[in-house]
Design a protein around this motif. Structure first.
Motif, PDB file in Angstrom:
ATOM      1  N   GLN A  33      42.750  43.899  41.641  1.00  0.00           N
ATOM      2  CA  GLN A  33      43.891  43.005  41.931  1.00  0.00           C
ATOM      3  C   GLN A  33      43.396  41.608  42.278  1.00  0.00           C
ATOM      4  N   GLU A  36      41.896  39.986  38.960  1.00  0.00           N
ATOM      5  CA  GLU A  36      42.932  39.686  37.957  1.00  0.00           C
ATOM      6  C   GLU A  36      43.784  38.491  38.411  1.00  0.00           C
ATOM      7  N   THR A  37      44.167  38.513  39.701  1.00  0.00           N
ATOM      8  CA  THR A  37      45.011  37.412  40.200  1.00  0.00           C
ATOM      9  C   THR A  37      44.238  36.093  40.196  1.00  0.00           C
ATOM     10  N   ALA A  40      43.824  34.601  36.681  1.00  0.00           N
ATOM     11  CA  ALA A  40      45.087  34.079  36.160  1.00  0.00           C
ATOM     12  C   ALA A  40      45.450  32.765  36.865  1.00  0.00           C
ATOM     13  N   SER A 236      50.719  34.412  45.554  1.00  0.00           N
ATOM     14  CA  SER A 236      50.849  34.814  44.161  1.00  0.00           C
ATOM     15  C   SER A 236      50.049  36.093  43.923  1.00  0.00           C
ATOM     16  N   HIS A 237      50.657  37.022  43.210  1.00  0.00           N
ATOM     17  CA  HIS A 237      50.088  38.364  43.005  1.00  0.00           C
ATOM     18  C   HIS A 237      50.243  38.701  41.524  1.00  0.00           C
ATOM     19  N   CYS A 238      49.226  39.365  40.940  1.00  0.00           N
ATOM     20  CA  CYS A 238      49.332  39.672  39.506  1.00  0.00           C
ATOM     21  C   CYS A 238      50.487  40.639  39.221  1.00  0.00           C
ATOM     22  N   HIS A 239      50.826  41.510  40.189  1.00  0.00           N
ATOM     23  CA  HIS A 239      51.978  42.421  40.011  1.00  0.00           C
ATOM     24  C   HIS A 239      52.775  42.442  41.322  1.00  0.00           C
ATOM     25  N   THR A 252      54.254  35.730  40.244  1.00  0.00           N
ATOM     26  CA  THR A 252      53.111  35.911  39.338  1.00  0.00           C
ATOM     27  C   THR A 252      52.409  34.561  39.153  1.00  0.00           C
ATOM     28  N   PRO A 253      51.132  34.587  38.768  1.00  0.00           N
ATOM     29  CA  PRO A 253      50.444  33.322  38.478  1.00  0.00           C
ATOM     30  C   PRO A 253      51.185  32.506  37.419  1.00  0.00           C
TER      31      PRO A 253
END
Ligand code: PEP
Ligand code: MN
Length: 359
Positions: A33, A36-37, A40, A236-239, A252-253
């Motif tokens: 997480q 990925e975040t 992005a 901000s979080h990828c999901h 999301t980003p």
């Protein structure tokens, strides 16, 4: 205490034309997480990454963060993206652990900044370092949960007195009892007063914790930039829907990228310099207004004297009515709202009468 000789909170190459933009998840939840975040966000133009590892929660049983084992994930994100990394600390040992992991910036959370013992313990940890070591990390102090400006300033002073010079504040709103539109009340007058008291100190706005909901982030960010805040810190979080904390307010980003884009568009139209110049003009006009009002009152006192010598009544209604009518007609030609003008003139007239009676 005077807060002067501050050093830049972050090197200018990590700002967006002078504006600080910090973004990342509320909490570091897993290596995947975090990576990925971070990647992005980097591609959306963010250069300072945030992620909480120690999460002070209001009630027991909530997700309290992954703790120190998440620090290497953040360090890895930093290496892979070239971003700087920030996390929250609540004690001197957190600070040490964060610095050992190569964290570039820390913030002191709202529940910690409300506690002078905790802030002092962090300050003492800084005081025991060399100046070079202290200068290797940026320190941001969130406002305490309650609307206590002195407590906020006190926390800032404790760190400053310990030799911290890369120092800034974060406005994250203030809690209030009951249900409200925002999760935390903005109470803008408090950060404005902080700026008046400590003009050198950069102030960053945290629209995520003020708003508490995704849809408030764009308008609150815009408002903060209009008010000349030095930067934004946004969750901000990828999901976001799977986030273990603050899921409602994380975006999301890609959504953050869109907000940054729209802010850039509008900040070009209200460049800091133009705003400063217009404010300067307002200051001058207000000075002239006060001067003119003082002159008008002086004339009113002269009239008062004359009326007294000639035994005339102070208030002469027919004179008042024609005066208001003529003024409002003129005002309309100048595009001034007639109701507004009537109210202003009534106030001025009332004060003139008071001055005449005082003669
Ligand atoms: C956070 O930044 O995730 C956080 C816990 O903020 P605050 O201290 O403002 O509640
Ligand atoms: Mn959060």
């Amino acid at each position: 205490m005077k807060i002067t000789d501050l050093k830049p909170l972050f090197p200018s190459e990590y700002t967006d034309n002078g504006l600080l933009l910090i973004a990342g998840p509320c909490s570091a939840e897993s290596r995947d997480q975090v990576l990925e975040t971070a990647k992005a966000l980097k591609s959306e133009g963010v250069s300072i990454f945030r992620a909480g590892v120690w999460k002070p929660r209001t009630k027991p049983g909530g997700f309290e963060g992954m703790g120190a084992k998440a620090l290497p994930w953040i360090a890895e994100a930093k290496r892979q993206t070239g971003m700087l990394a920030a996390t929250e600390v609540a004690s001197g040992s957190h600070l040490r652990e964060a610095m050992n992991a190569g964290i570039d910036a820390i913030w002191i959370g709202a529940r910690t900044s409300a506690n002078p013992f905790a802030v002092q313990e962090i300050a003492d940890t800084f005081a025991a370092m060399s100046q070079t070591e202290r200068d290797s990390i940026a320190v941001m102090v969130k406002n305490p949960v309650n609307t206590d400006l002195e407590l906020w300033i006190g926390a800032i002073e404790r760190l400053y007195a310990a030799g911290v010079r890369r120092l800034g504040a974060i406005h994250r709103g203030f809690s209030a009892y009951g249900e409200h539109v925002y999760r935390n009340m903005p109470e803008w007058r408090i950060p404005i007063e902080l700026h008046r008291r400590l003009p050198e100190l950069p102030i960053i706005c945290d629209p995520s914790h003020i708003g508490g909901k995704k849809e408030f982030i764009a308008p609150l960010s815009m408002q903060a930039l209009r008010m000349n805040f030095d930067g934004l810190i946004i969750e901000s979080h990828c999901h976001p829907e799977c986030a273990l904390s603050d899921s409602e307010q994380q975006i999301t980003p890609a959504a953050l990228g869109e907000i940054i884009h729209s802010l850039r568009g509008s900040s070009e139209c209200i460049s800091g310099e133009l705003l400063a110049d217009l404010r300067h003009q307002i200051d001058e006009i207000d000075d002239r207004l006060m001067d003119i009002l003082a002159q008008r009152m002086a004339v009113a006192r002269e009239i008062g004297k004359l009326k007294q010598e000639n035994n005339m009544p102070v208030v002469q209604p027919e004179r008042y009515n024609t005066l208001i009518k003529n003024r409002v007609d003129t005002a309309e030609k100048l595009n001034l709202n007639p109701d507004f003008m009537r109210r202003i003139l009534a106030e001025i007239h009332e004060e003139s009468v008071r001055q005449q009676f005082n003669v």
